[in-house]
Write an enzyme that holds these catalytic residues in place. Structure first.
Site, PDB file in Angstrom:
ATOM      1  N   ASP A 224       0.810  -1.163   0.046  1.00 46.79           N
ATOM      2  CA  ASP A 224      -0.067  -0.033   0.052  1.00 46.79           C
ATOM      3  C   ASP A 224       0.815   1.487  -0.195  1.00 46.79           C
ATOM      4  O   ASP A 224       0.245   2.382  -0.117  1.00 46.79           O
ATOM      5  CB  ASP A 224      -0.939   0.107   1.124  1.00 46.79           C
ATOM      6  CG  ASP A 224      -1.893   1.142   1.146  1.00 46.79           C
ATOM      7  OD1 ASP A 224      -2.276   1.167  -0.156  1.00 46.79           O
ATOM      8  OD2 ASP A 224      -2.483   1.545   2.287  1.00 46.79           O
ATOM      9  N   SER A 248      -6.993   5.367  -0.337  1.00 49.47           N
ATOM     10  CA  SER A 248      -7.218   3.831  -1.159  1.00 49.47           C
ATOM     11  C   SER A 248      -8.761   3.681  -1.018  1.00 49.47           C
ATOM     12  O   SER A 248      -9.374   4.001  -0.074  1.00 49.47           O
ATOM     13  CB  SER A 248      -6.390   2.885  -0.648  1.00 49.47           C
ATOM     14  OG  SER A 248      -4.957   3.009  -0.771  1.00 49.47           O
ATOM     15  N   GLN A 298      -5.052  -1.610  -7.195  1.00 51.44           N
ATOM     16  CA  GLN A 298      -5.739  -0.830  -6.222  1.00 51.44           C
ATOM     17  C   GLN A 298      -6.281   0.554  -7.163  1.00 51.44           C
ATOM     18  O   GLN A 298      -5.662   0.910  -7.984  1.00 51.44           O
ATOM     19  CB  GLN A 298      -4.657  -0.050  -5.100  1.00 51.44           C
ATOM     20  CG  GLN A 298      -5.157   0.718  -4.191  1.00 51.44           C
ATOM     21  CD  GLN A 298      -4.119   1.383  -3.263  1.00 51.44           C
ATOM     22  OE1 GLN A 298      -3.619   2.247  -3.521  1.00 51.44           O
ATOM     23  NE2 GLN A 298      -3.819   0.429  -2.320  1.00 51.44           N
TER      24      GLN A 298
END
Length: 313
Positions: A224, A248, A298
């Site tokens: 991430d 996100s 993502q």
């Protein structure tokens, strides 16, 4: 904005590195491993305790992904390893409040198990994850090779990139130079660039235990870091751009093979599309010898609020 002089960059970098190295590597890794330590609360329910204080405005998304993986794994047969996950970030989390993990055993087969993890804070769902686990099996194999990238030793450290950015204030550098359990070296094009591509090398600052779950959870944690910024490259945006808010929305991963997170991993990232205040980002994760060990996708929210020009007032 004016560029920084070499002396200014050297000063900022020296101060940042001094702050970054103020905590021993062993202590940082111990803290990372504590993050993966969940307490059983009831059948298939787990808790991560609240911290006494936090410098973050919200919990880092990679942390919750990793913790949900650990919670799900505790309900699966030992011989099965996680091979994929799909997750959604629903609300911002607060590190000073406990996290509650509820695991749902949706499926158990001879070779595959599926788990759904719901994470709550203050009785509200903040995150959910679905994961699949598989017994080791042999089969067909192919992979896309590692692109032509610079080795980690020739890439700029993440702290040096931050120190060289004139948009980043000294105060923000101090915040970003907090000791962390990862060493990161990056290659990102400056300004606007087509196509939207970047890569970074990372590894933990000290050795990890040998069990595969720790390494997969740690990779999920690190996956991430920086991925969302890839979709900003064609627009000349950076996480320090005034008026930019990004977060996100979801995160998916597939684990292809075994690896060690205390050895260099190359995160090769690209973005096919941005639109409607969203950006789609993809990442391929390789060992230094070129083995593709994981893939990630993502989508994130990218909201840019125009800033007023005080010079025209």
């Amino acid at each position: 904005m004016d560029q920084l002089t070499d002396e200014q960059v050297a000063r900022r970098l020296s101060e940042a590195l001094a702050n970054r190295s103020s905590v021993s590597a062993e202590k940082l890794i111990a803290g990372l491993l504590r993050t993966f330590t969940l307490t059983g609360d009831a059948e298939d329910e787990f808790v991560f305790p609240a911290l006494s204080s936090s410098a973050r405005e919200r919990i880092f998304g990679g942390q919750v992904i990793a913790q949900a993986i650990v919670a799900a794994d505790r309900t699966v047969d030992d011989e099965k390893n996680i091979h994929s996950l799909h997750s959604y970030f629903l609300r911002a989390g607060d590190e000073t409040k406990p996290l509650h993990f509820r695991v749902h055993r949706d499926f158990d087969g001879r070779s595959i198990s599926n788990r759904r993890v719901v994470v709550r804070q203050n009785d509200k769902v903040i995150f959910n994850l679905t994961a699949s686990f598989q017994k080791p099996a042999e089969g067909l194999h192919h992979q896309v090779p590692l692109p032509d990238v610079l080795p980690p030793e020739q890439c700029m450290s993440a702290m040096e990139q931050i120190a060289r950015n004139p948009q980043v204030s000294d105060k923000y550098i101090e915040r970003m130079s907090m000791p962390r359990p990862f060493e990161v070296r990056s290659f990102r094009p400056e300004g606007k660039s087509e196509p939207a591509r970047q890569y970074q090398w990372f590894k933990t600052v000290a050795p990890l235990p040998d069990d595969p779950l720790t390494h997969r959870a740690t990779l999920a944690f690190a996956s991430d870091m920086g991925l969302l910024s890839t979709s900003m490259i064609p627009h000349g945006l950076h996480w320090t751009t005034p008026g930019l808010f990004s977060t996100s929305l979801d995160h998916a991963m597939w684990f292809h093979d075994d690896f060690r997170m205390d050895e260099w991993i190359c995160y090769v990232m690209d973005s096919d599309w941005t639109g409607h205040m969203r950006g789609l980002n993809r990442g391929s994760l390789y060992t230094q010898d070129g083995k593709l060990v994981a893939s990630a996708v993502q989508e994130g929210l990218i909201r840019l609020t125009p800033q007023s020009d005080s010079s025209s007032e």
